[in-house]
Structures are given as structure tokens and as C-alpha cells.
Scaffold this active site. Structure first.
Site, PDB file in Angstrom:
ATOM      1  N   HIS A  45       0.845  -1.182   0.000  1.00 22.02           N
ATOM      2  CA  HIS A  45       0.000   0.000   0.000  1.00 22.02           C
ATOM      3  C   HIS A  45       0.887   1.242   0.000  1.00 22.02           C
ATOM      4  CE1 HIS A  45      -3.896  -1.945   1.773  1.00 22.02           C
ATOM      5  NE2 HIS A  45      -3.331  -2.715   0.849  1.00 22.02           N
ATOM      6  N   GLU A  56       1.086   3.886   1.959  1.00 19.31           N
ATOM      7  CA  GLU A  56       1.691   4.270   3.228  1.00 19.31           C
ATOM      8  C   GLU A  56       2.852   3.339   3.592  1.00 19.31           C
ATOM      9  OE1 GLU A  56      -2.773   5.219   3.632  1.00 19.31           O
ATOM     10  OE2 GLU A  56      -1.531   3.712   2.656  1.00 19.31           O
ATOM     11  N   CYS A  78      -5.833   2.324   5.969  1.00 19.96           N
ATOM     12  CA  CYS A  78      -6.545   1.075   6.242  1.00 19.96           C
ATOM     13  C   CYS A  78      -5.983   0.471   7.540  1.00 19.96           C
ATOM     14  CB  CYS A  78      -6.378   0.115   5.068  1.00 19.96           C
ATOM     15  SG  CYS A  78      -4.733  -0.668   4.988  1.00 19.96           S
ATOM     16  N   CYS A 121      -2.187  -0.425   7.249  1.00 22.42           N
ATOM     17  CA  CYS A 121      -1.336   0.769   7.201  1.00 22.42           C
ATOM     18  C   CYS A 121      -1.343   1.489   8.537  1.00 22.42           C
ATOM     19  CB  CYS A 121      -1.790   1.698   6.083  1.00 22.42           C
ATOM     20  SG  CYS A 121      -1.494   0.988   4.444  1.00 22.42           S
TER      21      CYS A 121
END
Length: 158
Positions: free
Chosen positions: A55, A57, A85, A88
Site C-alpha cells: 500500500h 503508506e 486502512c 497501514c
């Protein structure tokens, strides 16, 4: 503390659009800032790397830690195009940046097909009720790793 800088958020948003349109993955971008300078840029690469953890991040955190030569982001700010999320969010807490700024909300993400609500629901359930079965195995042997950690003289506590 300094005020949030909209230009850093604009960079995270720009990455989210540019890298998504280039086919790297979903529309998510992030930047890590230290002392008023971007030290790392990250973007979603889940589908191209076949890595569900890639992801924006997490990508930005990994790159920033490499750039700084540390496993924590003390004194850094993270700007991300969307509210993090659960995965993350966990990575962010482990990395310990000073602040996080986000653009879209998790509700905005859910509205376009990125709904993480089921994960939040799963976390609250007892292990026996989760949709992916989880069962403890060999705890009496596994504890040896923690005992070795306790006795390790040159460990780095974090």
C-alpha cells in the site's frame, strides 16, 4: 509544531492519480516529510507486485526508513491521499511518525470499492469466530524465541 502543508498533500494526491493511471495499482499515494522536505514517496503497487501489503503508506514508510537509516520516523509527518486502512494504521503506529494527514476518508474509499470495514469487524471478534480460522499451535515450543529475546544482550528494544 508547524502547520500542515497543503503542497505535501497535493503531492500525495498527484501520486495517487498518476501511478494508478500508469497501472501500478489502486488510487493511493503517500509522502513522508522531515524538516520541511519530502524524503520518501509511496504509492499503491498491490496488483503489479502481487503483494497485498504494498500500500502507499507502507511503501512510503519503507522508503523513508531506508533513507533515514532507522526503523522509526521520529519527527516526520506522513501525508496520505486516503485515511489509512487497518494494515497501514498498524504500520504507522510501529513507525511512530509525529503526525498523519489524510485526504479521503475510509467512507470515501468504501464508496469506490475499497471497503475495509470487514477487517475492523474481524478484529473485534473472538478468534474462534473470525472468518479465517486461527489456532494456537506449539506454544510451549514457540516461547523459546521470546525467552531467547529476553536473554539477548545486544537486542535493540523498540
Amino acid at each position: 509544531m508547524t502547520a500542515p502543508n497543503p503542497d505535501f498533500m497535493r503531492e500525495a494526491i498527484r501520486l495517487s492519480i498518476e501511478k494508478m493511471q500508469a497501472g501500478f495499482g489502486g488510487p493511493f499515494g503517500a509522502v513522508v516529510v522531515k524538516d520541511g522536505q519530502i524524503i520518501a514517496r509511496g504509492f499503491n503497487q498491490v496488483t503489479t507486485t502481487h503483494d497485498p501489503t504494498c500500500h502507499a503508506e507502507v511503501d512510503a514508510i519503507r522508503k523513508a526508513c531506508q533513507a533515514l537509516g532507522t526503523f522509526q520516523l521520529e519527527g516526520c509527518d506522513l501525508y496520505t491521499s486516503c485515511e489509512p486502512c487497518p494494515m497501514c494504521l498498524g504500520a504507522i503506529y510501529w513507525a511512530r511518525p509525529a503526525r498523519v494527514f489524510y485526504g479521503n476518508t475510509k467512507q470515501d474509499a468504501a464508496a469506490v470499492g475499497f471497503d475495509d470495514h470487514f477487517i475492523y469487524d474481524e478484529i473485534d471478534k473472538p478468534l474462534s469466530e473470525r472468518s479465517i480460522p486461527m489456532q494456537q499451535l506449539l506454544p510451549e515450543e514457540a516461547i523459546a524465541g521470546f525467552q531467547a529475546w529476553e536473554d539477548h544482550e545486544s537486542k535493540t528494544v523498540y
